[in-house]
Design a protein around this motif. Structure first.
Motif, PDB file in Angstrom:
ATOM      1  N   VAL A  52      35.735  29.348  43.336  1.00 59.36           N
ATOM      2  CA  VAL A  52      36.994  28.889  42.758  1.00 59.36           C
ATOM      3  C   VAL A  52      37.328  29.710  41.512  1.00 59.36           C
ATOM      4  O   VAL A  52      38.460  30.178  41.343  1.00 59.36           O
ATOM      5  N   LEU A  53      36.343  29.918  40.636  1.00 61.58           N
ATOM      6  CA  LEU A  53      36.575  30.684  39.414  1.00 61.58           C
ATOM      7  C   LEU A  53      36.923  32.132  39.732  1.00 61.58           C
ATOM      8  O   LEU A  53      37.799  32.727  39.090  1.00 61.58           O
ATOM      9  N   THR A  54      36.256  32.704  40.723  1.00 64.20           N
ATOM     10  CA  THR A  54      36.539  34.073  41.130  1.00 64.20           C
ATOM     11  C   THR A  54      37.966  34.192  41.653  1.00 64.20           C
ATOM     12  O   THR A  54      38.679  35.147  41.341  1.00 64.20           O
ATOM     13  N   LYS A  55      38.383  33.220  42.417  1.00 65.32           N
ATOM     14  CA  LYS A  55      39.744  33.208  42.950  1.00 65.32           C
ATOM     15  C   LYS A  55      40.758  33.108  41.812  1.00 65.32           C
ATOM     16  O   LYS A  55      41.801  33.775  41.839  1.00 65.32           O
ATOM     17  N   MET A  56      40.449  32.301  40.807  1.00 66.75           N
ATOM     18  CA  MET A  56      41.346  32.166  39.661  1.00 66.75           C
ATOM     19  C   MET A  56      41.492  33.495  38.919  1.00 66.75           C
ATOM     20  O   MET A  56      42.592  33.863  38.498  1.00 66.75           O
ATOM     21  N   VAL A  57      40.394  34.223  38.761  1.00 66.44           N
ATOM     22  CA  VAL A  57      40.448  35.522  38.091  1.00 66.44           C
ATOM     23  C   VAL A  57      41.304  36.490  38.901  1.00 66.44           C
ATOM     24  O   VAL A  57      42.148  37.211  38.354  1.00 66.44           O
ATOM     25  N   GLN A  59      43.723  35.789  41.001  1.00 67.72           N
ATOM     26  CA  GLN A  59      45.125  35.389  40.883  1.00 67.72           C
ATOM     27  C   GLN A  59      45.724  35.873  39.566  1.00 67.72           C
ATOM     28  O   GLN A  59      46.857  36.358  39.522  1.00 67.72           O
ATOM     29  N   ARG A  60      44.969  35.764  38.500  1.00 65.95           N
ATOM     30  CA  ARG A  60      45.468  36.181  37.204  1.00 65.95           C
ATOM     31  C   ARG A  60      45.616  37.693  37.116  1.00 65.95           C
ATOM     32  O   ARG A  60      46.555  38.192  36.500  1.00 65.95           O
ATOM     33  N   ARG A  61      44.711  38.435  37.740  1.00 64.12           N
ATOM     34  CA  ARG A  61      44.846  39.903  37.752  1.00 64.12           C
ATOM     35  C   ARG A  61      46.102  40.313  38.520  1.00 64.12           C
ATOM     36  O   ARG A  61      46.802  41.242  38.110  1.00 64.12           O
ATOM     37  N   ASP A  62      46.384  39.628  39.613  1.00 63.98           N
ATOM     38  CA  ASP A  62      47.609  39.902  40.362  1.00 63.98           C
ATOM     39  C   ASP A  62      48.832  39.593  39.497  1.00 63.98           C
ATOM     40  O   ASP A  62      49.808  40.357  39.492  1.00 63.98           O
ATOM     41  N   GLU A  79      47.743  35.847  30.463  1.00 65.61           N
ATOM     42  CA  GLU A  79      46.890  35.847  31.655  1.00 65.61           C
ATOM     43  C   GLU A  79      45.556  36.539  31.358  1.00 65.61           C
ATOM     44  O   GLU A  79      44.503  36.089  31.809  1.00 65.61           O
ATOM     45  N   ALA A  80      45.600  37.638  30.604  1.00 68.64           N
ATOM     46  CA  ALA A  80      44.369  38.359  30.246  1.00 68.64           C
ATOM     47  C   ALA A  80      43.463  37.471  29.395  1.00 68.64           C
ATOM     48  O   ALA A  80      42.230  37.505  29.547  1.00 68.64           O
ATOM     49  N   ALA A  81      44.053  36.672  28.514  1.00 71.96           N
ATOM     50  CA  ALA A  81      43.257  35.760  27.691  1.00 71.96           C
ATOM     51  C   ALA A  81      42.581  34.711  28.571  1.00 71.96           C
ATOM     52  O   ALA A  81      41.406  34.371  28.352  1.00 71.96           O
ATOM     53  N   GLU A  82      43.295  34.228  29.591  1.00 66.87           N
ATOM     54  CA  GLU A  82      42.696  33.253  30.510  1.00 66.87           C
ATOM     55  C   GLU A  82      41.559  33.883  31.306  1.00 66.87           C
ATOM     56  O   GLU A  82      40.529  33.243  31.532  1.00 66.87           O
ATOM     57  N   ILE A  83      41.729  35.138  31.718  1.00 65.98           N
ATOM     58  CA  ILE A  83      40.663  35.831  32.449  1.00 65.98           C
ATOM     59  C   ILE A  83      39.407  35.917  31.592  1.00 65.98           C
ATOM     60  O   ILE A  83      38.300  35.665  32.070  1.00 65.98           O
ATOM     61  N   ARG A 132      30.381  38.278  41.202  1.00 65.01           N
ATOM     62  CA  ARG A 132      29.769  39.374  40.448  1.00 65.01           C
ATOM     63  C   ARG A 132      30.343  40.730  40.814  1.00 65.01           C
ATOM     64  O   ARG A 132      30.022  41.730  40.181  1.00 65.01           O
ATOM     65  N   ALA A 133      31.170  40.776  41.888  1.00 59.88           N
ATOM     66  CA  ALA A 133      31.763  42.042  42.316  1.00 59.88           C
ATOM     67  C   ALA A 133      32.998  41.745  43.158  1.00 59.88           C
ATOM     68  O   ALA A 133      33.148  40.662  43.716  1.00 59.88           O
ATOM     69  N   ASP A 134      33.869  42.734  43.266  1.00 58.82           N
ATOM     70  CA  ASP A 134      35.092  42.609  44.059  1.00 58.82           C
ATOM     71  C   ASP A 134      34.750  42.821  45.531  1.00 58.82           C
ATOM     72  O   ASP A 134      34.288  43.890  45.932  1.00 58.82           O
ATOM     73  N   LEU A 135      34.964  41.779  46.332  1.00 61.12           N
ATOM     74  CA  LEU A 135      34.610  41.851  47.752  1.00 61.12           C
ATOM     75  C   LEU A 135      35.462  42.863  48.507  1.00 61.12           C
ATOM     76  O   LEU A 135      34.993  43.449  49.488  1.00 61.12           O
TER      77      LEU A 135
END
Length: 147
Positions: A52-57, A59-62, A79-83, A132-135
């Motif tokens: 869930v946390l990875t998905k949130m990150v 989404q914010r990068r997008d 968004e960067a602050a949230e990341i 830990r890495a971008d799938l």
């Protein structure tokens, strides 16, 4: 202490410290976790919370790329602050060498010989690198090795 309890504990600390960005971000994460728990009627384990946390990150990068393209730098900064807040709860990212070694070991472990075996490799590798890495990048590396 599991990850959900850790998030709740950090939320209390952010509330006391009056850190609005951290508090808001943690509340969003807890709401996303709670929504999935309600939908599935089961309590999430740490691996599922990491997903869930990875998905949130992601989404914010997008969102950051879209905001920057539209010239809305203040929203991109938010968004960067949230990341940065979310990443404090994720495990340390893997280096390129560690990723390459994990890919090689997993290919050997599942006996992958061609691109048709990519699903087996990704299935075995995903729990090891979750958060830990971008799938997407890992998938490209696996595809390159199996061709």
């Amino acid at each position: 202490m599991n990850l959900t309890e850790q998030l709740k504990d950090e939320m209390k600390k952010a509330l006391v410290a009056k850190d609005k960005v951290r508090l808001g971000t943690i509340r969003l994460a807890l709401a996303a976790i709670k929504q999935i728990e309600v939908d599935t009627r089961e309590t999430l384990n740490d691996e599922q919370v990491l997903a869930v946390l990875t998905k949130m990150v992601k989404q914010r990068r997008d969102s950051i790329s879209q905001y920057e393209a539209a010239g809305r730098n203040e929203l991109a900064d938010a968004e960067a602050a949230e990341i940065s807040v979310i990443e404090t709860f994720l495990p340390a990212p893997l280096s390129e060498a560690e990723i390459a070694a994990l890919i090689e070991a997993t290919i050997a472990e599942v006996g992958a010989a061609s691109i048709a075996d990519m699903g087996k490799v990704m299935g075995a590798l995903k729990p090891k690198v979750q958060g830990r890495a971008d799938l997407g990048a890992i998938g490209q590396q696996i595809r390159a090795k199996l061709q």
